[in-house]
Write a protein that holds these residues in place. Structure first.
Motif, short mmCIF file in Angstrom:
data_model
loop_
_atom_site.label_atom_id
_atom_site.label_comp_id
_atom_site.label_asym_id
_atom_site.label_seq_id
_atom_site.Cartn_x
_atom_site.Cartn_y
_atom_site.Cartn_z
N LEU A 4 0.84 -1.19 0.00
CA LEU A 4 0.00 0.00 0.00
C LEU A 4 0.88 1.24 0.00
CD1 LEU A 4 -2.71 -1.04 2.63
CD2 LEU A 4 -2.84 -1.21 0.14
N TYR A 5 0.40 2.28 -0.69
CA TYR A 5 1.15 3.53 -0.81
C TYR A 5 0.28 4.68 -0.33
CZ TYR A 5 4.20 0.69 -3.74
OH TYR A 5 5.03 -0.29 -4.21
N ALA A 6 0.92 5.70 0.26
CA ALA A 6 0.21 6.83 0.86
C ALA A 6 -0.10 7.88 -0.19
CB ALA A 6 1.02 7.44 1.99
N CYS A 7 -1.31 8.43 -0.13
CA CYS A 7 -1.69 9.57 -0.96
C CYS A 7 -0.95 10.81 -0.46
CB CYS A 7 -3.20 9.79 -0.90
SG CYS A 7 -3.77 11.31 -1.71
N THR A 8 -0.42 11.62 -1.38
CA THR A 8 0.37 12.79 -0.99
C THR A 8 -0.46 13.90 -0.39
OG1 THR A 8 0.17 13.62 -3.26
CG2 THR A 8 2.13 12.33 -2.73
N LYS A 9 -1.81 13.78 -0.47
CA LYS A 9 -2.67 14.84 0.06
C LYS A 9 -3.30 14.43 1.39
CE LYS A 9 -4.01 18.99 -0.99
NZ LYS A 9 -3.02 20.05 -1.24
N CYS A 10 -4.05 13.35 1.38
CA CYS A 10 -4.75 12.92 2.60
C CYS A 10 -3.93 11.92 3.41
CB CYS A 10 -6.10 12.32 2.25
SG CYS A 10 -6.01 10.82 1.25
N HIS A 11 -2.83 11.38 2.84
CA HIS A 11 -1.91 10.47 3.52
C HIS A 11 -2.55 9.13 3.89
CE1 HIS A 11 0.94 13.75 3.68
NE2 HIS A 11 0.04 14.51 4.29
N GLN A 12 -3.69 8.81 3.28
CA GLN A 12 -4.25 7.48 3.47
C GLN A 12 -3.58 6.50 2.50
OE1 GLN A 12 -8.50 7.43 3.25
NE2 GLN A 12 -8.77 9.15 4.65
N ARG A 13 -3.58 5.22 2.86
CA ARG A 13 -2.87 4.22 2.07
C ARG A 13 -3.82 3.50 1.11
NH1 ARG A 13 2.20 3.18 3.26
NH2 ARG A 13 3.11 4.15 5.11
N PHE A 14 -3.33 3.34 -0.14
CA PHE A 14 -4.11 2.70 -1.20
C PHE A 14 -3.17 1.81 -2.01
CE2 PHE A 14 -6.12 6.75 -0.28
CZ PHE A 14 -7.46 6.42 -0.19
#
Length: 307
Positions: A4-14
């Motif tokens: 999983l990788y973190a979104c650069t805006k909300c920092h949630q992992r996808f």
């Protein structure tokens, strides 16, 4: 388990496939913060809010230098200092005076003296270069999608032809000679009418060919690609014309606003000068009135003392 990788805006992992390729944003962040064009410099930036219509750099320049004017070369409203935007100023220092753009015909294309940096050998300005590359990118994506779909269909046809060929080979022992002779003229008549680039297929090639459906599909896909390219070019031209019209209207509005501001400043200056003149004249009249009243008093006192 997939990484999983973190979104650069909300920092949630996808998962990696759920994030955008460039800025690594999730779907919700891409919708909430779309990539839009700056009202002034026309560069693309990620919008933080609906009311924010200019990029951070232009916002800083507005605070320092005020509202920009249209550039005398590219007509983009981004001239914060002088009559030229920073992009045209830097390009003029580096490459010399501008030339006419082959797309929009404005005097805002800078020759870099390198054919590799031109777009298909054309000398274009910055805005037309972005639009042209955007059209080429869309065309490449559509071609890739169409080629992948046609390749998958071709593989399915080849697999089907192999399976049908194998079953035909297994059942060929049970066929009679008369049925084989009846089958061959049918195949010949079917393939004799098929031509490609003016050359007809021979009967021997027709018997060995798995079918001509894929040639028809390729021709149809080529026609669709050509139609899509034409439509994209027309829409891009319409967008360029609308952007040019919007820029002209904004430039006209800025010019009228500056003229109105200049007129108001001139009127304010004239009013101030007239007020100062009237105040000076009023002071002079007060002095004269005081002198007259003083002289009258001295005359009266002189008449009383000399009987």
């Amino acid at each position: 388990m997939a990484a999983l990788y973190a979104c650069t805006k909300c920092h949630q992992r996808f998962p990696f496939e759920a994030l955008s390729q460039g800025q690594q944003l999730c779907k919700e962040c891409r919708i909430a913060h779309p990539v839009v064009k700056c009202t002034y410099c026309r560069t693309e930036y990620q919008q933080e809010s609906k009311t924010n219509t200019i990029c951070k750099k232009c916002a800083q320049n507005v605070q320092l230098y005020g509202t920009p004017k249209p550039c005398q070369y590219c007509n983009i409203i981004a001239a914060f200092i002088g009559n030229k935007c920073q992009r045209c100023t830097n390009s003029e220092k580096k490459y010399g005076p501008p030339y006419s753009c082959e797309q929009c015909k404005q005097q805002c294309a800078f020759d870099r003296k390198d054919d590799r940096k031109k777009v298909d050998g054309k000398l274009l300005c910055w805005l037309c270069t972005l639009s042209y590359k955007r059209v080429l990118q869309k065309t490449k994506e559509q071609r890739k999608h169409l080629s992948s779909s046609s390749r998958a269909g071709h593989q399915e046809k080849e697999q089907y032809s192999r399976l049908s060929g194998g079953s035909h080979y297994n059942s060929q022992k049970t066929l009679s000679t008369s049925s084989i002779q009846n089958e061959i003229p049918k195949k010949k008549s079917k393939f004799e009418s098929v031509t490609t680039n003016g050359d007809s297929f021979s009967p021997d090639l027709a018997l060995d060919s798995p079918g001509t459906d894929h040639f028809v599909i390729i021709a149809q896909l080529k026609e669709e690609v050509a139609t899509l390219k034409k439509m994209l070019h027309q829409k891009d031209q319409m967008i360029l014309e609308k952007e040019k019209k919007i820029t002209e209207l904004k430039a006209d509005f800025q010019y009228q606003e500056s003229q109105m501001r200049t007129k108001m400043n001139q009127m304010e200056k004239t009013h101030k000068e007239v007020t100062e003149q009237l105040q000076a004249k009023n002071r002079e009249l007060l002095k004269q009135a005081a002198a007259l009243s003083k002289s009258k008093k001295s005359e009266k006192s002189g008449a009383i003392t000399s009987p």
